[in-house]
Motif scaffolding. Structure first.
Motif, mmCIF file in Angstrom:
data_model
loop_
_atom_site.group_PDB
_atom_site.id
_atom_site.type_symbol
_atom_site.label_atom_id
_atom_site.label_comp_id
_atom_site.label_asym_id
_atom_site.label_seq_id
_atom_site.Cartn_x
_atom_site.Cartn_y
_atom_site.Cartn_z
ATOM 1 N N MET A 175 0.826 -1.211 0.000
ATOM 2 C CA MET A 175 0.000 0.000 0.000
ATOM 3 C C MET A 175 0.860 1.260 0.000
ATOM 4 S SD MET A 175 -2.959 -1.190 2.697
ATOM 5 C CE MET A 175 -3.729 0.434 2.659
ATOM 6 N N PHE A 176 2.102 1.161 0.485
ATOM 7 C CA PHE A 176 2.984 2.328 0.553
ATOM 8 C C PHE A 176 4.080 2.273 -0.514
ATOM 9 C CE2 PHE A 176 1.294 1.522 4.791
ATOM 10 C CZ PHE A 176 0.731 2.757 5.091
ATOM 11 N N SER A 177 3.937 1.353 -1.464
ATOM 12 C CA SER A 177 4.911 1.242 -2.548
ATOM 13 C C SER A 177 4.236 1.619 -3.861
ATOM 14 C CB SER A 177 5.484 -0.170 -2.588
ATOM 15 O OG SER A 177 4.454 -1.107 -2.821
ATOM 16 N N ASP A 178 4.820 1.219 -4.953
ATOM 17 C CA ASP A 178 4.287 1.528 -6.284
ATOM 18 C C ASP A 178 2.881 0.916 -6.438
ATOM 19 O OD1 ASP A 178 3.779 2.057 -8.890
ATOM 20 O OD2 ASP A 178 5.539 1.019 -9.689
ATOM 21 N N PRO A 179 1.869 1.710 -6.779
ATOM 22 C CA PRO A 179 0.497 1.182 -6.924
ATOM 23 C C PRO A 179 0.384 0.074 -7.971
ATOM 24 C CG PRO A 179 0.472 3.577 -6.847
ATOM 25 C CD PRO A 179 1.921 3.169 -6.946
ATOM 26 N N LEU A 180 1.291 0.078 -8.943
ATOM 27 C CA LEU A 180 1.213 -0.942 -9.985
ATOM 28 C C LEU A 180 1.528 -2.346 -9.461
ATOM 29 C CD1 LEU A 180 2.927 0.971 -12.934
ATOM 30 C CD2 LEU A 180 0.481 0.635 -12.523
ATOM 31 N N THR A 181 2.180 -2.411 -8.299
ATOM 32 C CA THR A 181 2.510 -3.731 -7.739
ATOM 33 C C THR A 181 1.370 -4.315 -6.904
ATOM 34 O OG1 THR A 181 3.502 -2.747 -5.743
ATOM 35 C CG2 THR A 181 4.943 -3.086 -7.663
ATOM 36 N N ILE A 182 0.397 -3.480 -6.557
ATOM 37 C CA ILE A 182 -0.697 -3.949 -5.682
ATOM 38 C C ILE A 182 -1.504 -5.070 -6.333
ATOM 39 C CG2 ILE A 182 -2.835 -3.272 -4.532
ATOM 40 C CD1 ILE A 182 -1.579 -0.554 -3.999
ATOM 41 N N PRO A 183 -1.941 -4.951 -7.619
ATOM 42 C CA PRO A 183 -2.713 -6.057 -8.214
ATOM 43 C C PRO A 183 -1.972 -7.385 -8.204
ATOM 44 C CG PRO A 183 -2.877 -4.086 -9.563
ATOM 45 C CD PRO A 183 -1.844 -3.796 -8.524
ATOM 46 N N GLY A 184 -0.657 -7.359 -8.459
ATOM 47 C CA GLY A 184 0.102 -8.604 -8.445
ATOM 48 C C GLY A 184 0.142 -9.237 -7.067
ATOM 49 N N VAL A 185 0.308 -8.406 -6.039
ATOM 50 C CA VAL A 185 0.326 -8.924 -4.663
ATOM 51 C C VAL A 185 -1.029 -9.516 -4.290
ATOM 52 C CG1 VAL A 185 0.599 -8.294 -2.234
ATOM 53 C CG2 VAL A 185 2.154 -7.341 -3.948
ATOM 54 N N LEU A 186 -2.084 -8.776 -4.621
ATOM 55 C CA LEU A 186 -3.428 -9.262 -4.296
ATOM 56 C C LEU A 186 -3.758 -10.538 -5.071
ATOM 57 C CD1 LEU A 186 -5.436 -5.907 -4.170
ATOM 58 C CD2 LEU A 186 -4.586 -7.275 -2.251
ATOM 59 N N TYR A 187 -3.329 -10.589 -6.333
ATOM 60 C CA TYR A 187 -3.611 -11.770 -7.152
ATOM 61 C C TYR A 187 -2.923 -13.008 -6.572
ATOM 62 C CZ TYR A 187 -3.747 -14.814 -11.248
ATOM 63 O OH TYR A 187 -3.960 -15.871 -12.100
ATOM 64 N N GLY A 188 -1.689 -12.860 -6.123
ATOM 65 C CA GLY A 188 -0.989 -13.987 -5.507
ATOM 66 C C GLY A 188 -1.656 -14.423 -4.220
ATOM 67 N N SER A 189 -2.125 -13.461 -3.431
ATOM 68 C CA SER A 189 -2.797 -13.803 -2.174
ATOM 69 C C SER A 189 -4.114 -14.523 -2.422
ATOM 70 C CB SER A 189 -3.048 -12.528 -1.360
ATOM 71 O OG SER A 189 -1.830 -11.887 -1.034
ATOM 72 N N VAL A 190 -4.845 -14.058 -3.429
ATOM 73 C CA VAL A 190 -6.128 -14.700 -3.741
ATOM 74 C C VAL A 190 -5.907 -16.143 -4.191
ATOM 75 C CG1 VAL A 190 -8.082 -14.691 -5.336
ATOM 76 C CG2 VAL A 190 -7.331 -12.560 -4.268
ATOM 77 N N LYS A 191 -4.901 -16.381 -5.017
ATOM 78 C CA LYS A 191 -4.621 -17.751 -5.460
ATOM 79 C C LYS A 191 -4.258 -18.651 -4.283
ATOM 80 C CE LYS A 191 -1.509 -17.186 -8.677
ATOM 81 N NZ LYS A 191 -0.580 -17.585 -9.770
ATOM 82 N N LYS A 192 -3.458 -18.134 -3.375
ATOM 83 C CA LYS A 192 -3.079 -18.940 -2.215
ATOM 84 C C LYS A 192 -4.295 -19.240 -1.338
ATOM 85 C CE LYS A 192 0.884 -18.111 -0.333
ATOM 86 N NZ LYS A 192 1.990 -17.531 0.472
ATOM 87 N N MET A 193 -5.158 -18.233 -1.171
ATOM 88 C CA MET A 193 -6.380 -18.443 -0.391
ATOM 89 C C MET A 193 -7.268 -19.502 -1.046
ATOM 90 S SD MET A 193 -7.283 -14.483 0.594
ATOM 91 C CE MET A 193 -8.912 -14.923 1.167
ATOM 92 N N MET A 194 -7.383 -19.461 -2.353
ATOM 93 C CA MET A 194 -8.225 -20.425 -3.049
ATOM 94 C C MET A 194 -7.678 -21.837 -2.938
ATOM 95 S SD MET A 194 -10.898 -19.025 -3.991
ATOM 96 C CE MET A 194 -11.457 -20.571 -4.696
ATOM 97 N N VAL A 195 -6.356 -21.995 -2.958
ATOM 98 C CA VAL A 195 -5.763 -23.325 -2.789
ATOM 99 C C VAL A 195 -6.111 -23.882 -1.410
ATOM 100 C CG1 VAL A 195 -3.586 -24.582 -2.574
ATOM 101 C CG2 VAL A 195 -3.906 -22.952 -4.448
ATOM 102 N N ILE A 196 -6.034 -23.029 -0.393
ATOM 103 C CA ILE A 196 -6.376 -23.467 0.970
ATOM 104 C C ILE A 196 -7.845 -23.867 1.053
ATOM 105 C CG2 ILE A 196 -6.571 -22.704 3.362
ATOM 106 C CD1 ILE A 196 -4.171 -20.846 2.792
#
Length: 358
Positions: A175-196
């Motif tokens: 949230m305090f870094s480049d906004p363009l990196t936020i979708p990639g971080v969220l996308y990785g988290s969502v995939k990990k959540m879905m695997v669980i």
């Protein structure tokens, strides 16, 4: 109630299973459908979410970065913007809805083939009864459903906590870094959540699949008396079947007696056996058995034959042998040709030339 369940020790018959299926009472795991829905969403996240998100993002970017292109002076302008956003949203959600439908239908078909059941939509007072409702909630199946729900919440919550606690820190940093990196971080988290979630729902679906089938089969078990009653119903009442057999024998005997006057001769012993034969060269190559019987039936055959003027030959060994080996409405076996031919010759020899033609 418990005694009744304890007495149900017999496996359900095919008829019981078929009747249950016709009423919509089939083994069905809700957890398997939940797993299918989770799997559909995971595939959507894996294969469609990045492209769909990018397309929706372009639409929103165009809307907010170039507001001068969109006029809001009339109601038509508002409707135009609304339709534009609706189509963009539909393009984003359409793959997900399609996959939910396909996976949901597949999970149902793989468990049980679909069939229309009017019993499920028929109004029933038990469905609006508070007492019945509380009974279903606090019954064993209700407790199992509650246990499954509690297991899902606890399992997913605990596993999610340990698996995602580092991702939470990364999300805060993003949230305090480049906004363009936020979708990639969220996308990785969502995939990990879905695997669980997939692992949890798969474990629960397998357990629930076997539990529902075991419970469904146990509920359909029958008592020994129910099995006997069903077999009796399927095969018919023995007393009724005996009566039917008696009527069939009586009708066959009556038809047989009506044929006696058409016989050429009757072979009998004094009282116990009688066999009526017909031989006409134009009709068959060998004599045909029109009637046979023992005791009272044999006496009746002799009586009818004498009334019709048909010769009766007393030959006890031949009568007994023919009765045991011949059947009504069939030709005699070759073993009796010689003995019967002699008797037929005597019959024809005693007739006048005109009688021999009949």
């Amino acid at each position: 109630m418990s005694e009744d369940k304890d007495s149900k020790t017999e496996s359900p018959t095919h008829k019981k299973l078929r009747d249950a299926a016709e009423k919509g009472n089939v083994a069905f795991s809700k957890e398997a459908t939940l797993f299918a829905s989770s799997l559909a969403f995971y595939f959507f996240v894996l294969f469609f979410l990045p492209d769909r998100t990018a397309a929706l993002g372009e639409t929103l970017k165009d809307l907010f970065e170039k507001p001068e292109q969109w006029r809001l002076e009339t109601a038509t302008d508002v409707v135009s913007i609304g339709l534009h956003l609706a189509w963009a949203s539909a393009g984003f959600l359409a793959p997900a809805m399609l996959m939910f439908c396909l996976f949901g239908i597949a999970s149902s078909v793989l468990q049980n083939m679909p069939s229309p059941v009017l019993e499920r939509v028929r109004p029933q007072m038990s469905r609006v009864s508070l007492a019945k409702g509380f009974g279903r909630i606090f019954s064993i199946p209700g407790m199992v459903e509650f246990g499954k729900s509690l297991f899902k919440v606890l399992l997913v919550g605990v596993v999610m906590y340990f698996a995602m606690r580092n991702d939470f820190v990364h999300a805060i940093d993003a949230m305090f870094s480049d906004p363009l990196t936020i979708p990639g971080v969220l996308y990785g988290s969502v995939k990990k959540m879905m695997v669980i979630i997939l692992l949890a729902t798969a474990t629960l679906a397998v357990a629930d699949f076997f539990w529902t089938r075991h419970h469904w089969y146990s509920e359909l078990k029958m008592t020994r008396q129910e099995v006997k009653d069903e077999n009796k119903q399927a095969q018919g009442d023995p007393a009724v079947k005996a009566r039917q057999r008696s009527l069939m024998r009586s009708r066959a005997r009556n038809r047989m007696m009506k044929n006696v006057p058409r016989a050429t001769l009757v072979i009998a012993n004094p009282t116990h056996y009688a066999v009526a034969l017909r031989y006409v060269r134009e009709e068959s190559d060998a004599p045909i058995v029109l009637a046979k019987g023992t005791d009272l039936v044999a006496l009746k055959i002799r009586e009818l034959a004498e009334e019709a003027g048909i010769p009766v030959f007393e030959d006890p060994p031949l009568a007994r042998s023919m009765f045991a080996q011949v059947s009504v409405d069939s030709v005699i076996p070759p073993v009796f040709y010689k003995a019967v031919a002699e008797l037929i010759h005597r019959v024809y020899a005693s007739r006048s030339p005109k009688q021999r033609m009949h």
